[in-house]
Every structure is written in structure tokens, then in C-alpha cells.
Design an enzyme around this catalytic site. Structure first.
Site, PDB file in Angstrom:
ATOM      1  CB  THR A  76      -0.944   0.016   1.221  1.00 24.10           C
ATOM      2  OG1 THR A  76      -0.145  -0.029   2.413  1.00 24.10           O
ATOM      3  CG2 THR A  76      -1.899  -1.161   1.194  1.00 24.10           C
ATOM      4  CD  GLU A 107      -0.958   3.744  -8.677  1.00 24.78           C
ATOM      5  OE1 GLU A 107      -1.783   4.603  -8.359  1.00 24.78           O
ATOM      6  OE2 GLU A 107      -0.435   2.980  -7.882  1.00 24.78           O
ATOM      7  CG  HIS A 126      -2.721   4.650  -3.050  1.00 26.51           C
ATOM      8  ND1 HIS A 126      -2.122   3.858  -2.100  1.00 26.51           N
ATOM      9  CD2 HIS A 126      -2.143   5.858  -2.941  1.00 26.51           C
ATOM     10  CE1 HIS A 126      -1.217   4.566  -1.447  1.00 26.51           C
ATOM     11  NE2 HIS A 126      -1.216   5.788  -1.946  1.00 26.51           N
ATOM     12  CB  ALA A 128      -3.743   6.731   2.104  1.00 27.00           C
TER      13      ALA A 128
END
Length: 161
Positions: A76, A107, A126, A128
Site C-alpha cells: 500500500t 497508475e 489507493h 489514503a
């Protein structure tokens, strides 16, 4: 992660370029080990490091082959830490048992990324960032995609079609 692992009475091994103070190791019940020992002894390997010239593709064929066949690999942090074709091969050929990822080498990932087809991989976006504004924007974008699908329009920014 270390604090959460304590609840499961795990043996916590770690490797870092800079070893933590002994007080921190003791409070987390964490044991510093050489990188190779971390790979060969861990049931779960989870990455928490930046992408730098010295860490780019830190995990490749050699590292995955050293892990236990029952190991789970979690990334991660940054997709560039992993040589993705080696990870795919490790998962397909059973060098490791599975992987959990929310980052990719490229990405956004291409729709034909082989990781999307593997049953022993869990993938997620992703995301976060936890600020109020970012949560509101992510929710708005998700709802707009629901509306698009209901209008028979393709969703935008699809990670796993």
C-alpha cells in the site's frame, strides 16, 4: 500496522535502512532483522517505504522466490517498489500464496493488467487521503459513476473494469 498486529499476538519482524530505538522496538514488540531473514521468515510482508532510486523495484523475482509459499504480500506504499511481472509470476506459480495491493507500477493501471485476473489477489484503489474535502470529492465521484451507469454511460476512472 505494528500496533494492530499486537492484538493478534504476532511475532513482528521489520527491516529498515535506519533501525528504530530500542524503546520503540520494545513498545511494539518488534524485532529488527536483515532483509533476507524478513523475507524467509515472514507470513505477511507489508511495505511501508517511499519510492526512491534505492528502493525502486526492491521486490522482484529473487525476493518473491525467497518468501514462503504460504506468504501474503501487501503493498500500500508505492507501485514502483515492485517489479510487477515478477509479482504476477510469483502469484501464478505459487511462490507466494497471495497479495493485497492498492498501488500499481503504472497508475492508473491498464485494463488488461494481469493482476486483475488472479484469484489470489485483492485490489483496491489507493485512497489514503482522509481530509474532509478528499472524502467529499471521492464520494461525489463515486455517486456520479453510479448515475452514469444508470444512464447506460461508462463510468470514469475505472481501476478494475
Amino acid at each position: 500496522v505494528a500496533k494492530r498486529c499486537r492484538a493478534f499476538e504476532t511475532r513482528l519482524l521489520y527491516h529498515d535502512a535506519v533501525r528504530a530505538d530500542s524503546a520503540i522496538e520494545e513498545s511494539l514488540n518488534a524485532q529488527f532483522v536483515p532483509f533476507i531473514d524478513l523475507l524467509t521468515q515472514s507470513d505477511i510482508v507489508t511495505l511501508h517505504l517511499p519510492l526512491l532510486p534505492t528502493t525502486e523495484r526492491l521486490f522482484g523475482e529473487s525476493e518473491f522466490r525467497r518468501m514462503k509459499p504460504s506468504s501474503i504480500f501487501i503493498n500500500t506504499a508505492r507501485g514502483g517498489l515492485v517489479h510487477e511481472p515478477s509479482l504476477v509470476r510469483a502469484l501464478q506459480e505459487g511462490w507466494i500464496a497471495g497479495a493485497g495491493l492498492d498501488v500499481f507500477a503504472k497508475e492508473p493501471p491498464e485494463p488488461d493488467n494481469p493482476l486483475f485476473k488472479l484469484a489470489n489477489v485483492v485490489l483496491s484503489p489507493h485512497c489514503a487521503t482522509g481530509t474532509r474535502d478528499s472524502i467529499v470529492e471521492k464520494t461525489r465521484a463515486a455517486c456520479e459513476n453510479f448515475r452514469r451507469v444508470l444512464r447506460n454511460e461508462p463510468p470514469v476512472n475505472v481501476v478494475n473494469p
